[in-house]
Design a protein around this motif. Structure first.
Motif, short mmCIF file in Angstrom:
data_model
loop_
_atom_site.label_atom_id
_atom_site.label_comp_id
_atom_site.label_asym_id
_atom_site.label_seq_id
_atom_site.Cartn_x
_atom_site.Cartn_y
_atom_site.Cartn_z
N ASN A 157 -5.11 4.86 11.12
CA ASN A 157 -3.88 4.59 11.86
C ASN A 157 -3.28 5.94 12.22
O ASN A 157 -3.05 6.73 11.30
CB ASN A 157 -2.90 3.81 10.96
N LYS A 182 -2.44 -6.60 5.49
CA LYS A 182 -3.32 -6.38 6.65
C LYS A 182 -4.46 -7.39 6.67
O LYS A 182 -4.88 -7.85 7.71
CB LYS A 182 -3.93 -4.97 6.60
N GLY A 225 0.82 -1.21 0.00
CA GLY A 225 0.00 0.00 0.00
C GLY A 225 0.86 1.26 0.00
O GLY A 225 0.51 2.27 -0.62
N ASN A 247 -7.88 8.57 5.52
CA ASN A 247 -7.48 7.23 5.95
C ASN A 247 -8.51 6.73 6.97
O ASN A 247 -8.60 7.25 8.07
CB ASN A 247 -6.07 7.32 6.58
N1 PMP Z 1 -1.39 2.87 5.27
C1 PMP Z 1 -1.53 2.65 6.59
C2 PMP Z 1 -2.42 3.53 7.37
C3 PMP Z 1 -0.83 1.62 7.19
O1 PMP Z 1 -0.95 1.42 8.51
C4 PMP Z 1 -0.03 0.78 6.41
C5 PMP Z 1 0.63 -0.38 7.07
N2 PMP Z 1 1.92 -0.41 7.16
C6 PMP Z 1 0.09 1.06 5.04
C7 PMP Z 1 -0.61 2.11 4.51
C8 PMP Z 1 0.97 0.30 4.11
O2 PMP Z 1 0.73 -0.99 3.87
P1 PMP Z 1 1.82 -1.91 3.17
O3 PMP Z 1 2.54 -2.62 4.26
O4 PMP Z 1 1.02 -2.80 2.29
O5 PMP Z 1 2.75 -1.02 2.39
#
Ligand code: PMP
Ligand code: GLN
Length: 382
Positions: free
Chosen positions: A171, A233, A97, A167
């Motif tokens: 987080n 996730k 992501g 978001n």
């Molecule tokens: N956005 C948020 C809010 C996250 O917590 C995360 C988790 N690390 C990510 C994006 C990225 O996900 P990824 O590990 O697939 O790059």
């Protein structure tokens, strides 16, 4: 003479997640800091990856992602969000992501553009904006609910505003957006050229009967959006670093121009495995209640301590206030908790650009019950 680099990120250190995980390892502390499960992922999914590799599926897959996986993602989106997206030209599988967010920023941003983000903010947003020569305009979420201050957003909009990043589930706070937020966002972007980047990596990790409001559900928002997801996730395999970006065809076309000269494609065997596994709806549909049980179990254990829980409606995380314990700064307290009490957390101040202290720490509760019990026992000593 060795040349010197003029840093593009002069203010950045090492991410707080790495910093705290290293500290946890050094002190043999229970790591409730960095967001990752400490229990096993599905053995069936592991077998499917193995099967793909044994079958010889070890060469480049299509640069936009395995076509069958994209079909399955489109089917899932239709089922969950009643939205029809085209697997051929609206979905791009990415190495995580974070990469997808970076690529979307690189796709749209020109020097001097402004991007509105909300703080506390996940740590990769501001660097991605600044590395693209743009400016992050930060708006604090409203405490204690951590809701978006739409009046403040309206005030910050100006001709340089290129995008708004949202978001949800959020987080680090666990806040989720509701229909009123969607309406406010619609009203703000209507008749503007503003893009939306929607970080929905916790789409399934939502609690208390709340429904995830994906931007994909709203055509008038989707037409200007890049929507981001992460398999890490959803399937308890954060180390896989596999995700995808959904965006209308014209936006995806430009996104792919950037992607093809960067990663070009993503790790293949997991894509074969996921194309099959995605058909098992229950694997993702039960995730919210599975993780909610962990939130509730940890919250119940924590009632015995002096920490006070703030509400979390989604994600891997819950904030706890330590105002009843000490006046220390968040980072200082988090370091002391690791060193002296053997429990690692993340100081929420790390998610703000300006020094901001609210005496709250982020705990990752997506752990085995025994891990949560051991952590709570240590925290009782405070
Ligand atoms: N956005 C948020 C809010 C996250 O917590 C995360 C988790 N690390 C990510 C994006 C990225 O996900 P990824 O590990 O697939 O790059
Ligand atoms: N998303 C994870 C978290 O918020 C961490 C990922 C990382 O270490 N960059 O804890």
């Amino acid at each position: 003479m060795q040349p010197t680099i003029k840093s593009k990120l002069p203010y950045a250190g090492t991410t707080i997640f790495t910093e705290m995980s290293v500290l946890a390892a050094e002190h043999n502390a229970i790591n409730l800091g960095q967001g990752f499960p400490d229990f096993d992922m599905s053995p069936q999914l592991v077998s499917l990856v193995n099967k793909a590799m044994q079958a010889g599926n070890n060469q480049y897959v299509h640069m936009n992602g395995l076509p069958l996986l994209r079909e399955r993602i489109a089917e899932k989106i239709e089922k969950l969000y009643a939205a029809k997206v085209n697997a051929t030209n609206e979905i791009t599988v990415t190495p995580g992501g974070t990469y997808a967010l970076y690529t979307a920023f690189t796709t749209i941003l020109q020097k001097g553009d402004e991007v509105i983000i909300f703080e506390p903010a996940y740590d990769c947003y501001i660097p991605a904006i600044e590395l693209n020569g743009a400016v992050a305009v930060t708006i604090p979420l409203l405490l204690p609910s951590y809701k978006i201050d739409w009046i403040a957003v309206k005030e910050k909009i100006n001709p340089a505003t290129k995008a708004i990043l949202i978001n949800s589930p959020h987080n680090p706070t666990g806040a989720v957006i509701d229909e009123a937020d969607i309406d406010a966002l619609k009203a703000i972007v209507k008749d503007t050229g503003i893009f939306i980047l929607s970080d929905e990596v916790y789409e399934h990790l939502i609690f208390d009967g709340k429904k995830h409001l994906s931007i994909l559900k709203y055509p008038e928002l989707y037409e200007r959006s890049f929507v981001h997801f992460s398999f890490g996730k959803t399937y308890h395999c954060t180390g896989w670093k596999l995700g995808y970006c959904v965006a209308p065809a014209s936006l995806t076309k430009e996104f792919r121009k950037v992607h093809q000269f960067n990663a070009f494609t993503s790790f293949g065997p997991t894509q074969y495995a996921l194309a099959e596994f995605l058909q098992q709806e229950n694997e993702y549909l039960q995730l919210g209640s599975f993780v909610q049980q962990k939130r509730d179990y940890f919250m119940q254990l924590m009632t015995e301590t002096k920490f006070a829980a703030l509400p979390s409606y989604g994600s891997y995380f819950q904030l706890y206030s330590y105002a009843n314990i000490t006046d220390e700064k968040e980072k200082d307290f988090a370091v002391r908790l690791t060193k002296d009490y053997g429990v690692t957390t993340i100081p929420v101040s790390a998610f703000y650009r300006q020094p901001t202290e609210n005496k709250v720490l982020r705990f990752c509760f997506t752990k085995k019950e025994s891990t949560l019990e051991a952590a709570a026992e240590k925290l009782l000593k405070l």
